[in-house]
Design an enzyme around this catalytic site. Structure first.
Site, PDB file in Angstrom:
ATOM      1  N   SER A 162      -0.467  18.121  -3.316  1.00 20.60           N
ATOM      2  CA  SER A 162      -0.456  18.431  -1.854  1.00 20.60           C
ATOM      3  C   SER A 162       0.871  19.274  -1.946  1.00 20.60           C
ATOM      4  CB  SER A 162      -0.179  17.081  -1.416  1.00 20.60           C
ATOM      5  OG  SER A 162       0.246  17.289  -0.168  1.00 20.60           O
ATOM      6  N   ASP A 179       4.828   4.924   0.934  1.00 14.57           N
ATOM      7  CA  ASP A 179       4.915   6.208   1.397  1.00 14.57           C
ATOM      8  C   ASP A 179       4.827   7.271   0.555  1.00 14.57           C
ATOM      9  OD1 ASP A 179       5.666   5.019   3.948  1.00 14.57           O
ATOM     10  OD2 ASP A 179       7.905   4.637   3.032  1.00 14.57           O
ATOM     11  N   ASN A 205       2.897  -3.316   8.802  1.00 17.97           N
ATOM     12  CA  ASN A 205       4.134  -2.793   7.795  1.00 17.97           C
ATOM     13  C   ASN A 205       3.795  -1.506   7.447  1.00 17.97           C
ATOM     14  OD1 ASN A 205       1.845  -3.929   6.319  1.00 17.97           O
ATOM     15  ND2 ASN A 205       3.280  -4.607   4.792  1.00 17.97           N
ATOM     16  N   LYS A 227      -0.194   8.363   1.243  1.00 18.18           N
ATOM     17  CA  LYS A 227      -1.715   7.997   1.125  1.00 18.18           C
ATOM     18  C   LYS A 227      -2.503   8.534   2.384  1.00 18.18           C
ATOM     19  CE  LYS A 227       0.036   3.894   0.798  1.00 18.18           C
ATOM     20  NZ  LYS A 227       1.526   4.081   0.812  1.00 18.18           N
ATOM     21  N   GLY A 228      -1.762   8.243   3.754  1.00 15.25           N
ATOM     22  CA  GLY A 228      -2.572   8.378   4.629  1.00 15.25           C
ATOM     23  C   GLY A 228      -3.022  10.112   4.738  1.00 15.25           C
ATOM     24  N   LYS A 229      -2.099  10.830   4.214  1.00 17.61           N
ATOM     25  CA  LYS A 229      -2.776  12.429   4.552  1.00 17.61           C
ATOM     26  C   LYS A 229      -3.805  12.592   3.396  1.00 17.61           C
ATOM     27  CE  LYS A 229      -2.206  16.612   2.517  1.00 17.61           C
ATOM     28  NZ  LYS A 229      -1.322  18.202   2.238  1.00 17.61           N
ATOM     29  N   GLY A 268       2.674   2.357   7.481  1.00 23.90           N
ATOM     30  CA  GLY A 268       2.899   3.747   8.431  1.00 23.90           C
ATOM     31  C   GLY A 268       2.336   4.797   7.636  1.00 23.90           C
ATOM     32  N   HIS A 269       1.225   5.573   8.327  1.00 22.71           N
ATOM     33  CA  HIS A 269       0.759   6.722   7.573  1.00 22.71           C
ATOM     34  C   HIS A 269       0.777   7.811   8.683  1.00 22.71           C
ATOM     35  CE1 HIS A 269      -0.640   3.829   4.822  1.00 22.71           C
ATOM     36  NE2 HIS A 269      -1.347   3.106   5.543  1.00 22.71           N
ATOM     37  N   GLN A 288       0.927   0.109   1.311  1.00 26.77           N
ATOM     38  CA  GLN A 288       2.007   0.096   0.508  1.00 26.77           C
ATOM     39  C   GLN A 288       2.078   0.532  -0.896  1.00 26.77           C
ATOM     40  OE1 GLN A 288       0.821  -2.947   2.476  1.00 26.77           O
ATOM     41  NE2 GLN A 288       2.038  -2.288   3.884  1.00 26.77           N
TER      42      GLN A 288
END
Ligand code: GDP
Ligand code: IMO
Ligand code: MG
Length: 424
Positions: free
Chosen positions: A408, A13, A38, A16-18, A40-41, A221
């Site tokens: 960020s 968390d 498992n 990473k997704g951003k 969630g981005h 993860q």
């Protein structure tokens, strides 16, 4: 230019997704290499939010090819939901996605076992997505793979063996095994829909490399959740680190040009396990609220604490990080004092990286840095950041011996300061 790996440098968390979404602007292929639903981005573009669990976070950049490597474990139902969500946005086409035929499947009995085990005392606090049992089957050499969905006879035969294997465990845990008929029907149906996308993912990545295309390998993860290098046994069941990208996609280390570690400006953890800098008080609650620290997969409140430099140093070394992307620094605005853990006092010594075990017994040694009051969300260049923020960033760079390639300052794609782009 070959491949760039993005890896979580803490307990997941990290944002990473951003960052994957942002870097995907310059990538031709975005490839997930490990984990499953498992993850969630949360991606935010122009105020609009999308959460992905399995689909690579490069999905919102329309020009990217999306690949799920054989190191991932696939829950077909979740994947189909995400395909539909992209389709609704006009962002899906059958040419865009390849799912490795070798990736293992997450099946109903995996989720059931995960859930039943996690109810017991001393549990890990998993996401209950069936991840551990699916990887267990893979290394026990009795798993079902995505390619098996395309062959009814083979799927039935392997499922019968798998259910026979798991039945005593499920019953001993007080559960009722799922029926074979229901599983077969549902999964073969999913298989029909997924069939156009199933293929030789490693071959596609190899060809792209030969053509000089730019490849982003997306980790899920984080390093401290890695099955080998993390806080075992409170870890996930996959290889989350940069080395896992090579085995999870099927490419050699000589193809990797850079490894970027994503790290929050503080620390969070969701699930059980040691967390030396955890703030179990109002300060932790304030971070949770300021950073909206609630799990994107399970909705659980994330545990919050100060930045843990020994953990981050470990991530720099284990992943061979070229640079870090420091996220959520805006969340620290308004604090009088910011603490960072510089080492762990343990057994009469001060350690600069985590011990192999006993992390719950170390005493964090803190340095105190001055806070700032200015909002940061409108800063777009490093020079725009207030002096104390720049000092905080430089302090971290020196302590972990790794440069900050990105800072960020908010959840939106645009709320980003790029110091160095790994694809340039
Ligand atoms: P991931 O699993 O590493 O992709 O991270 P998650 O998406 O689970 O959690 C990160 C959360 O922080 C998401 O809600 C993001 O929208 C948000 N986020 C990412 N970067 C920033 C940032 O710089 N500032 C703030 N305030 N939020 C951010
Ligand atoms: P992303 O990709 C944070 C944690 C779980 C639990 C442990 C094992 O969004 O960063 P599992 O279900 O994998 O068997 O659970 O790992 N965990 C994560 N924590 N972010 C994640 O993914 C996680 N994926 C698993 O909370 O402690
Ligand atoms: Mg997440």
């Amino acid at each position: 230019m070959g491949a760039v790996i993005v890896v979580g440098a803490q307990w997941g968390d990290e944002g990473k997704g951003k960052i994957v979404d942002l870097y995907s602007r310059n990538a031709d292929l975005v490839v997930r290499y490990g984990g499953g639903a498992n993850a969630g981005h949360t991606l935010v573009v122009d105020g609009q939010q999308l959460v992905t669990h399995l689909m690579p976070a490069g999905a919102l950049q329309p020009g990217t090819q999306l690949v799920l490597g054989h190191g991932t474990v696939i829950d077909p139902a979740v994947l189909l939901e995400e395909i539909d969500a992209l389709d609704v946005r006009g962002l899906f086409s059958s040419q865009r996605l390849t799912i490795s035929e070798r990736a293992h499947l997450v099946l109903p009995h995996h989720m059931l076992v995960d859930e039943l085990r996690d109810q017991r005392a001393g549990s890990l606090g998993t996401t209950k997505r069936g991840i551990g049992p699916a990887y267990e089957d893979k290394v026990a050499r009795c798993g079902l793979r995505v390619g098996d969905l395309l062959n009814e006879q083979r799927f039935r035969r392997k499922l019968t063996t798998a259910l026979d294997w798991w039945r005593p465990t499920i019953e001993a845990l007080g559960g009722t095994p799922p029926t074979e008929a229901a599983t077969v029907e549902r999964y073969l149906e999913c298989g029909k829909r997924l069939a156009p996308y199933v293929g030789d993912a490693a071959g596609i990545v190899w060809n792209a490399l030969q053509q000089g295309r730019r490849i982003l390998l997306e980790g899920a993860q984080g390093t401290l959740l890695d099955v080998d290098s993390g806080t075992y046994p409170f870890v996930t069941s996959s290889s989350t680190v940069s080395g896992g990208a090579c085995s999870g996609v099927g490419i050699g280390p000589t193809c990797i040009d850079a490894v970027v570690g994503i790290a929050k400006a503080y620390t969070t953890r969701v699930g059980n396990g040691p967390f030396p800098t955890e703030l179990d008080d109002d300060a932790g609650q304030a971070l949770r609220e300021a950073g909206s620290e609630f799990g994107a997969t399970t909705g659980r409140p994330r545990r919050c604490g100060w930045l843990d430099l020994p953990a981050l140093r470990h991530a720099v070394r284990i992943n061979g990080l070229s640079g870090i992307a420091l996220t959520k620094i805006d969340v620290l605005t308004g604090l009088d004092e910011i603490k960072v853990c510089t080492g762990y006092r343990f057994d009469g010594k001060v350690l600069d990286v985590p011990p192999f075990d006993d992390l719950d017994e170390v005493e964090p040694v803190y340095a105190s840095l001055p806070g700032w009051t200015e909002p940061l969300d409108a800063c777009r260049r490093f020079e725009d950041l207030p002096e104390r923020v720049r000092e905080y960033v430089h302090y971290i760079e020196q302590a972990i011996e790794c440069p900050a390639w990105l800072v960020s300052v908010g959840p939106d794609r645009e709320q980003t300061i790029v110091v160095h782009d790994p694809f340039m």
